[in-house]
Motif scaffolding. Structure first.
Motif, mmCIF file in Angstrom:
data_model
loop_
_atom_site.group_PDB
_atom_site.id
_atom_site.type_symbol
_atom_site.label_atom_id
_atom_site.label_comp_id
_atom_site.label_asym_id
_atom_site.label_seq_id
_atom_site.Cartn_x
_atom_site.Cartn_y
_atom_site.Cartn_z
ATOM 1 N N ILE A 152 -27.080 16.871 -13.055
ATOM 2 C CA ILE A 152 -26.662 17.698 -11.927
ATOM 3 C C ILE A 152 -26.496 19.151 -12.360
ATOM 4 O O ILE A 152 -26.810 20.082 -11.603
ATOM 5 C CB ILE A 152 -25.370 17.150 -11.271
ATOM 6 N N ASP A 153 -26.047 19.384 -13.591
ATOM 7 C CA ASP A 153 -25.959 20.757 -14.104
ATOM 8 C C ASP A 153 -27.348 21.369 -14.242
ATOM 9 O O ASP A 153 -27.552 22.561 -13.937
ATOM 10 C CB ASP A 153 -25.240 20.780 -15.448
ATOM 11 N N TYR A 154 -28.290 20.568 -14.708
ATOM 12 C CA TYR A 154 -29.672 21.038 -14.859
ATOM 13 C C TYR A 154 -30.257 21.433 -13.502
ATOM 14 O O TYR A 154 -30.840 22.510 -13.344
ATOM 15 C CB TYR A 154 -30.507 19.928 -15.499
ATOM 16 N N LEU A 155 -30.091 20.570 -12.508
ATOM 17 C CA LEU A 155 -30.661 20.839 -11.192
ATOM 18 C C LEU A 155 -29.929 21.951 -10.462
ATOM 19 O O LEU A 155 -30.521 22.646 -9.629
ATOM 20 C CB LEU A 155 -30.662 19.559 -10.346
ATOM 21 N N ASN A 156 -28.670 22.152 -10.759
ATOM 22 C CA ASN A 156 -27.913 23.215 -10.099
ATOM 23 C C ASN A 156 -28.372 24.600 -10.557
ATOM 24 O O ASN A 156 -28.283 25.570 -9.800
ATOM 25 C CB ASN A 156 -26.416 23.045 -10.365
ATOM 26 N N TYR A 157 -28.831 24.695 -11.794
ATOM 27 C CA TYR A 157 -29.500 25.882 -12.352
ATOM 28 C C TYR A 157 -28.698 27.168 -12.117
ATOM 29 O O TYR A 157 -29.222 28.187 -11.640
ATOM 30 C CB TYR A 157 -30.893 26.025 -11.739
ATOM 31 N N GLU A 158 -27.424 27.144 -12.459
ATOM 32 C CA GLU A 158 -26.541 28.270 -12.186
ATOM 33 C C GLU A 158 -26.906 29.523 -12.981
ATOM 34 O O GLU A 158 -26.502 30.627 -12.611
ATOM 35 C CB GLU A 158 -25.091 27.875 -12.468
ATOM 36 N N SER A 159 -27.681 29.369 -14.051
ATOM 37 C CA SER A 159 -28.052 30.534 -14.855
ATOM 38 C C SER A 159 -29.215 31.322 -14.248
ATOM 39 O O SER A 159 -29.533 32.418 -14.709
ATOM 40 C CB SER A 159 -28.442 30.092 -16.272
ATOM 41 N N LEU A 160 -29.840 30.786 -13.203
ATOM 42 C CA LEU A 160 -30.968 31.469 -12.574
ATOM 43 C C LEU A 160 -30.479 32.684 -11.783
ATOM 44 O O LEU A 160 -29.415 32.635 -11.155
ATOM 45 C CB LEU A 160 -31.702 30.502 -11.636
ATOM 46 N N GLU A 161 -31.254 33.744 -11.822
ATOM 47 C CA GLU A 161 -30.903 34.955 -11.071
ATOM 48 C C GLU A 161 -30.713 34.622 -9.581
ATOM 49 O O GLU A 161 -31.441 33.814 -9.014
ATOM 50 C CB GLU A 161 -32.032 35.978 -11.253
ATOM 51 N N GLU A 162 -29.705 35.229 -8.957
ATOM 52 C CA GLU A 162 -29.236 34.803 -7.637
ATOM 53 C C GLU A 162 -30.350 34.728 -6.599
ATOM 54 O O GLU A 162 -30.437 33.755 -5.841
ATOM 55 C CB GLU A 162 -28.140 35.755 -7.148
ATOM 56 N N LYS A 163 -31.208 35.723 -6.540
ATOM 57 C CA LYS A 163 -32.264 35.740 -5.534
ATOM 58 C C LYS A 163 -33.221 34.569 -5.719
ATOM 59 O O LYS A 163 -33.611 33.901 -4.755
ATOM 60 C CB LYS A 163 -33.020 37.065 -5.615
ATOM 61 N N LEU A 164 -33.593 34.301 -6.963
ATOM 62 C CA LEU A 164 -34.476 33.178 -7.248
ATOM 63 C C LEU A 164 -33.771 31.841 -7.023
ATOM 64 O O LEU A 164 -34.390 30.868 -6.582
ATOM 65 C CB LEU A 164 -34.998 33.266 -8.674
ATOM 66 N N LEU A 165 -32.469 31.791 -7.317
ATOM 67 C CA LEU A 165 -31.711 30.558 -7.098
ATOM 68 C C LEU A 165 -31.711 30.181 -5.619
ATOM 69 O O LEU A 165 -31.892 29.015 -5.260
ATOM 70 C CB LEU A 165 -30.283 30.728 -7.603
ATOM 71 N N LYS A 166 -31.521 31.164 -4.757
ATOM 72 C CA LYS A 166 -31.563 30.902 -3.316
ATOM 73 C C LYS A 166 -32.941 30.420 -2.896
ATOM 74 O O LYS A 166 -33.078 29.509 -2.063
ATOM 75 C CB LYS A 166 -31.174 32.159 -2.542
ATOM 76 N N ASN A 198 -36.766 18.147 -6.315
ATOM 77 C CA ASN A 198 -35.760 18.915 -7.055
ATOM 78 C C ASN A 198 -36.246 19.233 -8.468
ATOM 79 O O ASN A 198 -36.158 20.379 -8.921
ATOM 80 C CB ASN A 198 -34.447 18.130 -7.138
ATOM 81 N N ILE A 199 -36.731 18.213 -9.147
ATOM 82 C CA ILE A 199 -37.145 18.391 -10.538
ATOM 83 C C ILE A 199 -38.342 19.333 -10.626
ATOM 84 O O ILE A 199 -38.364 20.258 -11.451
ATOM 85 C CB ILE A 199 -37.486 17.035 -11.176
ATOM 86 N N THR A 200 -39.347 19.115 -9.765
ATOM 87 C CA THR A 200 -40.551 19.941 -9.824
ATOM 88 C C THR A 200 -40.240 21.398 -9.501
ATOM 89 O O THR A 200 -40.722 22.314 -10.174
ATOM 90 C CB THR A 200 -41.618 19.408 -8.854
ATOM 91 N N ALA A 201 -39.439 21.630 -8.466
ATOM 92 C CA ALA A 201 -39.072 23.004 -8.112
ATOM 93 C C ALA A 201 -38.252 23.643 -9.234
ATOM 94 O O ALA A 201 -38.437 24.820 -9.565
ATOM 95 C CB ALA A 201 -38.294 23.026 -6.801
ATOM 96 N N ARG A 202 -37.361 22.863 -9.830
ATOM 97 C CA ARG A 202 -36.552 23.367 -10.955
ATOM 98 C C ARG A 202 -37.448 23.797 -12.115
ATOM 99 O O ARG A 202 -37.261 24.872 -12.706
ATOM 100 C CB ARG A 202 -35.565 22.279 -11.388
ATOM 101 N N GLN A 203 -38.420 22.981 -12.442
ATOM 102 C CA GLN A 203 -39.342 23.313 -13.530
ATOM 103 C C GLN A 203 -40.183 24.538 -13.175
ATOM 104 O O GLN A 203 -40.417 25.407 -14.018
ATOM 105 C CB GLN A 203 -40.236 22.114 -13.831
#
Length: 317
Positions: A152-166, A198-203
């Motif tokens: 869940i931490d991996y998929l949440n991807y909190e380290s991604l820049e805010e605009k890209l995270l959205k 989720n996984i594919t978009a995260r990658q």
């Protein structure tokens, strides 16, 4: 108004908001209290998982969205995986529909005589820093190594820049809405799981630049296509942090026809996205997208531009 504006409008209409999550949380807590009060159930901790934790839930037409909430047991009585999972199942009251699934227990609510959202409870045994999922159908459950917190931490991807995270989370929501549209009459086992999106978009977003939704989607579809073609095993995507290299598509692989249907629907989707991107009018682009997304909005005539991407171009946002 351009095509990105329409995607933003659509996401605003379809994403679950705080009031939706509050409503589900209230129902979740009712069931959790039922389980806690049962004398046969040991004490446990909880961890929100899935779209509930990631905030990637969407409003489906049938309102069948869900909450994923892990129950973590220290298992002080040294129960078997079968007993641990069965005790929780029996503790959920029978005044609602409940189901004993392989990966979790489910309880479904109804509103006005119709099916509404459901709650999924995966059951874990916590041994120090190690976790084991109670995996299997009723009377055939075993402990399987699992890493729900890391996943869940991996998929949440909190380290991604805010605009890209959205953008990343919006892509997950859009892919889930596409699935709800084009697989609406398909057998359950033939439908790609949301975790795959989720996984594919995260990658994909590990190396994504800031473009726009239509191009993101086309690129992610291309990444999904590689899951068919770039592996020795047909249609493979590994679940991160799985010691057994678990394939998230294990249900679809039960039937070759399911694999081919997924490939065909994905190919049609990607071609439709490319067609919409290259349309000379916003009206035509939105009509094409309506084939793949339920209730995709149509532009107001007086506000639409001839070019669906307006002057922002391919790399506008």
């Amino acid at each position: 108004m351009n095509l990105q504006d329409m995607f933003n409008k659509y996401d605003d209409q379809k994403k679950l908001v705080k009031s939706d999550y509050d409503k589900m949380t209230e129902k979740r807590d009712i069931i959790i209290n039922e389980i806690r009060e049962d004398e046969n159930v040991q004490s446990f901790d909880i961890l929100n998982l899935g779209s509930y934790k990631l905030k990637t839930g969407v409003k489906y037409k049938d309102n069948d969205y869900d909450i994923d909430c892990g129950l973590f047991f220290a298992n002080k009585n040294n129960l078997s995986a079968n007993d641990l999972k069965n005790d929780v199942y029996e503790a959920i009251h029978n005044n609602r529909t409940k189901k004993f699934n392989t990966k979790c227990l489910s309880a479904k609510y109804q509103e006005n005589g119709k099916g509404s959202f459901h709650l999924d409870f995966p059951i874990y045994f916590k041994d120090g820093d190690n976790f084991k999922l109670c995996d299997g159908k009723k009377d055939n459950v075993e402990f399987v190594n699992s890493e729900p917190r890391k996943l869940i931490d991996y998929l949440n991807y909190e380290s991604l820049e805010e605009k890209l995270l959205k953008s990343y989370k919006r892509m997950v929501r859009l892919l889930k809405l596409w699935k709800s549209k084009v697989f609406s009459h398909s057998k359950v086992d033939s439908v790609p799981p949301s975790i795959a999106f989720n996984i594919t978009a995260r990658q994909y977003f590990e190396n994504a630049s800031s473009i726009n939704d239509i191009d993101y989607l086309i690129d992610i579809c291309a990444e999904i296509e590689k899951q068919f073609d770039d592996n020795d095993e047909l249609l493979f995507l590994e679940l991160p942090f799985s010691e057994t290299s678990e394939n998230v598509y294990y249900k679809i692989l039960r039937d070759d026809d399911y694999v081919e249907q997924y490939r065909e629907k994905l190919d049609a989707f990607k071609n439709g996205l490319i067609y919409a991107r290259d349309c000379q009018s916003l009206d035509s682009a939105c009509k094409e997208l309506k084939k793949y997304f339920p209730d995709f909005p149509q532009p107001d005539k007086e506000k639409s531009n001839n070019n669906p991407r307006s002057n922002q171009g391919r790399y506008g946002y």
